[in-house]
Motif scaffolding. Structure first.
Motif, PDB file in Angstrom:
ATOM      1  N   ILE A 160       0.831  -1.201   0.000  1.00  0.00           N
ATOM      2  CA  ILE A 160       0.000   0.000   0.000  1.00  0.00           C
ATOM      3  C   ILE A 160       0.874   1.262   0.000  1.00  0.00           C
ATOM      4  O   ILE A 160       0.649   2.196  -0.763  1.00  0.00           O
ATOM      5  N   LEU A 161       1.876   1.247   0.863  1.00  0.00           N
ATOM      6  CA  LEU A 161       2.728   2.439   0.978  1.00  0.00           C
ATOM      7  C   LEU A 161       3.497   2.690  -0.324  1.00  0.00           C
ATOM      8  O   LEU A 161       3.663   3.831  -0.753  1.00  0.00           O
ATOM      9  N   ARG A 162       3.917   1.602  -0.957  1.00  0.00           N
ATOM     10  CA  ARG A 162       4.696   1.745  -2.193  1.00  0.00           C
ATOM     11  C   ARG A 162       3.777   2.167  -3.355  1.00  0.00           C
ATOM     12  O   ARG A 162       4.061   3.136  -4.067  1.00  0.00           O
ATOM     13  N   ASP A 163       2.654   1.459  -3.523  1.00  0.00           N
ATOM     14  CA  ASP A 163       1.818   1.715  -4.699  1.00  0.00           C
ATOM     15  C   ASP A 163       0.987   2.985  -4.553  1.00  0.00           C
ATOM     16  O   ASP A 163       0.839   3.746  -5.501  1.00  0.00           O
ATOM     17  N   TYR A 164       0.379   3.180  -3.413  1.00  0.00           N
ATOM     18  CA  TYR A 164      -0.537   4.321  -3.262  1.00  0.00           C
ATOM     19  C   TYR A 164       0.191   5.574  -2.751  1.00  0.00           C
ATOM     20  O   TYR A 164      -0.249   6.687  -2.993  1.00  0.00           O
ATOM     21  N   GLY A 165       1.274   5.377  -2.002  1.00  0.00           N
ATOM     22  CA  GLY A 165       1.977   6.538  -1.452  1.00  0.00           C
ATOM     23  C   GLY A 165       3.271   6.839  -2.189  1.00  0.00           C
ATOM     24  O   GLY A 165       3.898   7.851  -1.939  1.00  0.00           O
ATOM     25  N   GLU A 166       3.656   5.951  -3.091  1.00  0.00           N
ATOM     26  CA  GLU A 166       4.938   6.098  -3.786  1.00  0.00           C
ATOM     27  C   GLU A 166       6.071   6.370  -2.788  1.00  0.00           C
ATOM     28  O   GLU A 166       6.917   7.237  -2.985  1.00  0.00           O
ATOM     29  N   GLU A 167       6.026   5.634  -1.690  1.00  0.00           N
ATOM     30  CA  GLU A 167       6.997   5.790  -0.598  1.00  0.00           C
ATOM     31  C   GLU A 167       8.227   4.927  -0.904  1.00  0.00           C
ATOM     32  O   GLU A 167       8.115   3.705  -1.006  1.00  0.00           O
ATOM     33  N   ARG A 168       9.354   5.578  -1.070  1.00  0.00           N
ATOM     34  CA  ARG A 168      10.613   4.858  -1.374  1.00  0.00           C
ATOM     35  C   ARG A 168      10.987   3.883  -0.272  1.00  0.00           C
ATOM     36  O   ARG A 168      11.584   2.846  -0.493  1.00  0.00           O
ATOM     37  N   PHE A 169      10.659   4.258   0.963  1.00  0.00           N
ATOM     38  CA  PHE A 169      11.072   3.435   2.104  1.00  0.00           C
ATOM     39  C   PHE A 169       9.887   2.645   2.662  1.00  0.00           C
ATOM     40  O   PHE A 169       9.751   2.465   3.877  1.00  0.00           O
ATOM     41  N   ALA A 170       9.037   2.168   1.744  1.00  0.00           N
ATOM     42  CA  ALA A 170       7.793   1.510   2.143  1.00  0.00           C
ATOM     43  C   ALA A 170       8.040   0.364   3.123  1.00  0.00           C
ATOM     44  O   ALA A 170       7.348   0.241   4.141  1.00  0.00           O
ATOM     45  N   ILE A 200      12.385   6.717   8.377  1.00  0.00           N
ATOM     46  CA  ILE A 200      12.957   7.222   7.124  1.00  0.00           C
ATOM     47  C   ILE A 200      14.367   7.756   7.380  1.00  0.00           C
ATOM     48  O   ILE A 200      14.578   8.485   8.355  1.00  0.00           O
ATOM     49  N   PRO A 201      15.324   7.385   6.536  1.00  0.00           N
ATOM     50  CA  PRO A 201      16.703   7.817   6.785  1.00  0.00           C
ATOM     51  C   PRO A 201      16.805   9.339   6.920  1.00  0.00           C
ATOM     52  O   PRO A 201      16.216  10.073   6.117  1.00  0.00           O
ATOM     53  N   ALA A 202      17.549   9.776   7.933  1.00  0.00           N
ATOM     54  CA  ALA A 202      17.631  11.206   8.251  1.00  0.00           C
ATOM     55  C   ALA A 202      18.072  12.024   7.043  1.00  0.00           C
ATOM     56  O   ALA A 202      17.548  13.116   6.803  1.00  0.00           O
ATOM     57  N   ALA A 203      18.976  11.493   6.241  1.00  0.00           N
ATOM     58  CA  ALA A 203      19.534  12.271   5.128  1.00  0.00           C
ATOM     59  C   ALA A 203      18.453  12.631   4.107  1.00  0.00           C
ATOM     60  O   ALA A 203      18.573  13.629   3.398  1.00  0.00           O
ATOM     61  N   THR A 204      17.382  11.834   4.006  1.00  0.00           N
ATOM     62  CA  THR A 204      16.348  12.117   2.988  1.00  0.00           C
ATOM     63  C   THR A 204      15.199  12.937   3.573  1.00  0.00           C
ATOM     64  O   THR A 204      14.294  13.314   2.853  1.00  0.00           O
ATOM     65  N   ARG A 205      15.256  13.184   4.884  1.00  0.00           N
ATOM     66  CA  ARG A 205      14.117  13.845   5.530  1.00  0.00           C
ATOM     67  C   ARG A 205      14.029  15.341   5.233  1.00  0.00           C
ATOM     68  O   ARG A 205      12.991  15.944   5.414  1.00  0.00           O
ATOM     69  N   THR A 206      15.120  15.926   4.797  1.00  0.00           N
ATOM     70  CA  THR A 206      15.137  17.383   4.637  1.00  0.00           C
ATOM     71  C   THR A 206      14.392  17.841   3.393  1.00  0.00           C
ATOM     72  O   THR A 206      14.028  18.997   3.277  1.00  0.00           O
ATOM     73  N   THR A 207      14.138  16.926   2.451  1.00  0.00           N
ATOM     74  CA  THR A 207      13.468  17.351   1.214  1.00  0.00           C
ATOM     75  C   THR A 207      12.058  16.775   1.162  1.00  0.00           C
ATOM     76  O   THR A 207      11.744  15.801   1.835  1.00  0.00           O
ATOM     77  N   GLY A 208      11.208  17.425   0.345  1.00  0.00           N
ATOM     78  CA  GLY A 208       9.896  16.851   0.039  1.00  0.00           C
ATOM     79  C   GLY A 208       8.847  17.006   1.122  1.00  0.00           C
ATOM     80  O   GLY A 208       7.895  16.241   1.153  1.00  0.00           O
ATOM     81  N   GLY A 209       8.975  17.964   2.013  1.00  0.00           N
ATOM     82  CA  GLY A 209       7.930  18.226   3.007  1.00  0.00           C
ATOM     83  C   GLY A 209       7.915  17.171   4.098  1.00  0.00           C
ATOM     84  O   GLY A 209       8.881  16.446   4.309  1.00  0.00           O
TER      85      GLY A 209
END
Ligand SMILES: C[S@@+](CC[C@H](N)C(=O)[O-])C[C@H]1O[C@@H](n2cnc3c(N)ncnc32)[C@H](O)[C@@H]1O
Length: 344
Positions: A160-170, A200-209
């Motif tokens: 669900i997280l990957r398909d509907y949320g397009e979450e890289r770290f699903a 979610i890895p800290a390094a990716t948290r700064t972008t994308g809201g």
């Protein structure tokens, strides 16, 4: 639920409003023409049609009783030119049979949630307010977001997280959700925001809201069965259009747009095998596409109305009755929901 009576117009800015009216108006020019607004919401699109097309009547459907109540107040002045129906829009065939009794001249779908639903802090749609994890558009029925978080196994949550949320770290988020519920069941949205942030890895948290945004979107789509309902609703909408009637759909997610594109393309294509000297009448297209590909909002609209940033608008006109063998049929979703994926 908080309820200020006359603020419906301010709570939700309709997307591509004038474009929708312009696409629908030619089909609504005869007296008594009927538009079904499948996603009435705050009634913004419906109001514009009723104001600008004096021949039109509108049947407005919404599954959210609060939207029905607010839009009904807003549109009261149009008297019997407007009728609200509390329903899920894949019931469009039954609603039209009951309320209109024959084919209609227009159908509009402006998919997703309204700003009102996001803003109503107690409904759990927003990662910005702490609230019970509900997320049902119709809060009177069905499973809540908490039910999904507490019962789906890690594999189903990941999907669900990957398909509907397009979450890289699903998978990481799904694992964290399952681990957290081993201590206590999911109840509140603020806890989910925290757990997603931690996964979610800290390094990716700064972008994308806010990193929880994608998880919230995915849960909302699952809770409301949005894609399964749309799979049934688009063919049903084509089916109840009169010849000359028009369908306009605004999607906000690539999976929604894919469903719409497939149904419209099927109706706009010759169904006979290639190479026949004469195409039989029954294999001729029954839809004419009114948009070239999917239309997007202008840069100006995107700047003033952030909801418009992801819109994809497609429209088509019914050109003839559908031959029985080409009735737009419901095809199951690419990935049907498998109840076996749930753990109880
Ligand atoms: C984006 S808003 C529509 C806003 C509306 N066009 C306006 O101008 O105010 C979407 C609305 O559709 C409703 N909705 C979403 N899915 C639905 C479904 N399957 N059946 C009925 N209503 C639905 C939501 O409850 C929400 O009120």
């Amino acid at each position: 639920m908080t309820s200020a009576p006359d603020d419906a117009a301010e709570r939700h800015v309709p997307v591509l409003l004038q474009r929708c009216v312009d696409l629908l108006a030619p089909a609504l020019a005869e007296p008594g023409a009927v538009l079904v607004d499948c996603t009435l919401g705050m009634g913004g699109h419906t109001e514009a049609v009723l104001e600008q097309v004096p021949t039109a009547r509108v049947v407005g459907i919404d599954r959210d009783p609060e939207a029905i109540a607010r839009a009904s107040r807003r549109l009261e002045r149009f008297g019997d030119r407007f009728r609200a129906v509390h329903a899920v829009y894949d019931d469009i065939g039954e609603v039209v049979a009951d309320v209109v009794g024959g084919p209609v001249q227009g159908v509009l779908m402006d998919l997703g949630v309204s700003s009102l639903q996001i803003d109503e802090a107690d409904r759990g749609f927003s990662y910005a307010h702490d609230a019970p994890l509900d997320m049902r558009m119709d809060p009177t029925t069905g499973r809540t977001a908490a039910d999904v978080l507490n019962t789906y196994d890690e594999r189903a949550l990941t999907r669900i997280l990957r398909d509907y949320g397009e979450e890289r770290f699903a998978q990481r988020v799904a694992r964290a959700i399952v681990r957290r519920r081993e201590q206590r069941p999911w109840e509140r949205s603020a806890e989910l925001v925290e757990v997603v942030r931690g996964a979610i890895p800290a390094a990716t948290r700064t972008t994308g809201g806010n990193p929880a945004k994608r998880t919230f979107q995915a849960l909302r789509i699952e809770v409301n069965g949005e894609l399964e309902v749309l799979e049934r609703a688009v063919p049903a909408a084509v089916d109840i259009l009169a010849v000359g009637g028009r369908l306009v759909v605004e999607s906000y997610h690539s999976l929604e747009d894919r469903i719409v594109k497939r149904v419209l393309a099927a109706g706009a294509t010759i169904s006979a095998p290639p190479g026949l000297p004469v195409v039989p009448e029954e294999d001729q297209p029954y839809l004419r596409l009114l948009t070239r590909g999917a239309e997007e909002a202008s840069a100006v609209e995107r700047e003033t109305n952030p909801r418009s940033a992801s819109v994809r608008l497609r429209a088509a006109e019914r050109t003839r009755p559908t031959p029985p063998h080409r009735r737009p049929t419901h095809r199951p979703t690419d990935r049907p929901h498998d109840p076996g994926e749930r753990t109880r």
